[in-house]
Design a protein around this motif. Structure first.
Motif, PDB file in Angstrom:
ATOM      1  N   ALA A  63       0.840  -1.199   0.000  1.00 32.09           N
ATOM      2  CA  ALA A  63       0.000   0.000   0.000  1.00 32.09           C
ATOM      3  C   ALA A  63       0.874   1.247   0.000  1.00 32.09           C
ATOM      4  O   ALA A  63       1.951   1.275   0.611  1.00 32.09           O
ATOM      5  N   VAL A  64       0.393   2.304  -0.680  1.00 26.11           N
ATOM      6  CA  VAL A  64       1.111   3.579  -0.729  1.00 26.11           C
ATOM      7  C   VAL A  64       0.304   4.604   0.055  1.00 26.11           C
ATOM      8  O   VAL A  64      -0.796   4.988  -0.356  1.00 26.11           O
ATOM      9  N   ILE A  65       0.852   5.047   1.175  1.00 26.11           N
ATOM     10  CA  ILE A  65       0.139   5.951   2.068  1.00 26.11           C
ATOM     11  C   ILE A  65       0.986   7.199   2.278  1.00 26.11           C
ATOM     12  O   ILE A  65       2.123   7.125   2.754  1.00 26.11           O
ATOM     13  N   ASP A  66       0.445   8.352   1.905  1.00 25.79           N
ATOM     14  CA  ASP A  66       1.178   9.602   2.101  1.00 25.79           C
ATOM     15  C   ASP A  66       1.409   9.845   3.595  1.00 25.79           C
ATOM     16  O   ASP A  66       0.512   9.583   4.416  1.00 25.79           O
ATOM     17  N   PRO A  67       2.575  10.341   3.953  1.00 24.60           N
ATOM     18  CA  PRO A  67       2.876  10.562   5.380  1.00 24.60           C
ATOM     19  C   PRO A  67       1.910  11.517   6.081  1.00 24.60           C
ATOM     20  O   PRO A  67       1.740  11.439   7.306  1.00 24.60           O
ATOM     21  N   SER A  68       1.264  12.413   5.315  1.00 29.16           N
ATOM     22  CA  SER A  68       0.352  13.365   5.945  1.00 29.16           C
ATOM     23  C   SER A  68      -1.053  12.800   6.151  1.00 29.16           C
ATOM     24  O   SER A  68      -1.894  13.443   6.777  1.00 29.16           O
ATOM     25  N   VAL A 110      -3.903   3.106  -2.589  1.00 31.24           N
ATOM     26  CA  VAL A 110      -3.211   4.400  -2.567  1.00 31.24           C
ATOM     27  C   VAL A 110      -4.041   5.377  -1.742  1.00 31.24           C
ATOM     28  O   VAL A 110      -5.223   5.583  -2.020  1.00 31.24           O
ATOM     29  N   ILE A 111      -3.408   5.975  -0.731  1.00 32.86           N
ATOM     30  CA  ILE A 111      -4.064   6.953   0.134  1.00 32.86           C
ATOM     31  C   ILE A 111      -3.271   8.244   0.041  1.00 32.86           C
ATOM     32  O   ILE A 111      -2.095   8.301   0.410  1.00 32.86           O
ATOM     33  N   ASP A 130      -7.015  15.079   0.526  1.00 28.40           N
ATOM     34  CA  ASP A 130      -7.889  15.739   1.509  1.00 28.40           C
ATOM     35  C   ASP A 130      -9.279  15.107   1.608  1.00 28.40           C
ATOM     36  O   ASP A 130     -10.216  15.740   2.100  1.00 28.40           O
ATOM     37  N   ALA A 131      -9.426  13.888   1.150  1.00 29.76           N
ATOM     38  CA  ALA A 131     -10.706  13.197   1.321  1.00 29.76           C
ATOM     39  C   ALA A 131     -10.892  12.800   2.785  1.00 29.76           C
ATOM     40  O   ALA A 131      -9.918  12.602   3.523  1.00 29.76           O
ATOM     41  N   VAL A 132     -12.151  12.699   3.198  1.00 33.55           N
ATOM     42  CA  VAL A 132     -12.477  12.340   4.584  1.00 33.55           C
ATOM     43  C   VAL A 132     -13.448  11.161   4.568  1.00 33.55           C
ATOM     44  O   VAL A 132     -14.497  11.229   3.919  1.00 33.55           O
TER      45      VAL A 132
END
Length: 363
Positions: free
Chosen positions: A105-110, A124-125, A146-148
């Motif tokens: 999985a690819v998850i942005d640190p933020s 992918v997040i 910026d999805a919630v």
């Protein structure tokens, strides 16, 4: 996992009879049930298949004589079909996704992931995403910037969530569903042939080559709690404001919701329904399969449309609609009866013409 008849009945608010400690590990149709299954014989017609199966216990209708059916135990619910909701939840083995974060999985640190969030292979997040506790992000899902997502959301394989989409708790999306694609918004430099047809009801005027300029979708999509989106269904983002989906709305497969649409709470949107841009739909509306709703219309609360209905004008609250163009169901049935009588009417008119012609010649 197995459950006793007593446990199942208590969870469903139903009555248990016979050997209530008997355990079952699945459900089945009566004729196909094994001795470890709870047979679903919720109508007398269904119970006719019990002798062909091996079920020792069954869910039955109120007043059923379970002992005469040769059962060792039975569950009787006041509303058996409703009880199926709770029973199926207890017996659902799930999709078998592993817990935790898959290494691919690819998850942005933020991105912010709540407690016990699971993320499947190749998901992918994006940056700034917030995902509530207990949510499951299935394999190959994409969640935009910026999805919630709220708590206990469940995204099946290949779900796509666009940037800045806001989704409440307990959202379920079936494989291939997409939320937040751009709306279908194009405009011509001068009056288009479509605009002319709307004004003239048919005359296109002088035909000339036309090109289309794209209107970008600056809004997003806002979805309430307890919404379910069917496989390969799409909800487009708004042009300026968000497309809005209320609480408890359930979409079947292959539904298309256009830009700026507003749908109220607890609606059922069946398979292959299309709602064009900027239409507003009230609460507790049921749109039957292949219903089409034109743009900029209003459909009131508690409206029901039959399959393949085409809504081309506003519909007041409480109406049951059918046909193309949509009309009251009772009116549509009368029109259909009239159409069926047309061949006989034509024969009668032809016979009258023939009789009149003979009478004229005789005179």
């Amino acid at each position: 996992m197995s459950h006793s008849i007593k446990e199942i009945a208590a969870a469903l608010g139903a009555e248990a009879f016979g050997d209530i400690d008997l355990r079952v590990s699945g459900v089945a149709e009566p004729a196909l049930a094994q001795d470890c299954d709870l047979a679903l014989a919720m109508k007398p017609d269904f119970a006719a298949g019990l002798p062909d199966g091996q079920a020792r216990a069954a869910m039955l209708w109120p007043g059923a004589d379970w002992q005469s059916l040769g059962l060792k135990a039975a569950i009787v619910a006041t509303r058996p079909r409703f009880a199926m909701a709770g029973l199926s939840a207890m017996m659902d083995p799930g999709q078998g996704y592993a817990s935790g974060i898959h290494p691919s999985a690819v998850i942005d640190p933020s991105a912010q992931l709540g407690k016990d969030v699971s993320v499947g292979p190749l998901a992918v997040i994006s940056a700034g995403t917030r995902i509530g506790a207990g949510s499951v992000i299935g394999p190959q899902c994409f969640i935009g910037t910026d999805a919630v997502l709220g708590q206990e959301c469940f995204l099946r394989e290949g779900v796509k969530i666009g940037a800045r989409v806001k989704i409440g708790d307990r959202f379920i999306a079936q494989p291939g569903a997409t939320v937040g694609g751009d709306g279908f918004s194009f405009v011509t430099p001068e009056e288009s042939t479509i605009e002319r047809v709307r004004d003239s009801l048919g005359d296109q005027g002088d035909l000339a080559a036309q090109s289309y300029a794209r209107i970008h979708s600056l809004g997003s999509v806002s979805i309430g709690n307890d919404v379910e989106l069917g496989a390969n269904s799409c909800i487009d983002r708004g042009t300026v404001r968000d497309t809005q989906i209320g609480n408890g709305v359930k979409f079947d497969n292959l539904a298309q919701i256009g830009h700026n649409v507003v749908i109220g709470d607890d609606c059922l949107i069946c398979a292959q329904v299309g709602v064009a841009g900027s239409s507003r739909i009230g609460r507790n509306v049921v749109l039957g399969g292949q219903t089409g709703v034109s743009d900029n219309l209003f459909i009131g609360d508690h409206v029901i449309t039959g399959g393949a209905t085409k809504v081309l004008a506003n519909v007041p609250a409480g109406r049951v609609m059918l046909g193309y163009p949509a009309m009251k169901m009772q009116t549509h049935i009368e029109v259909y009866k009239g159409l069926r009588r047309l061949p006989r009417l034509f024969r009668d008119v032809a016979a009258l013409q023939k009789a009149v012609s003979k009478s004229t010649k005789t005179d």
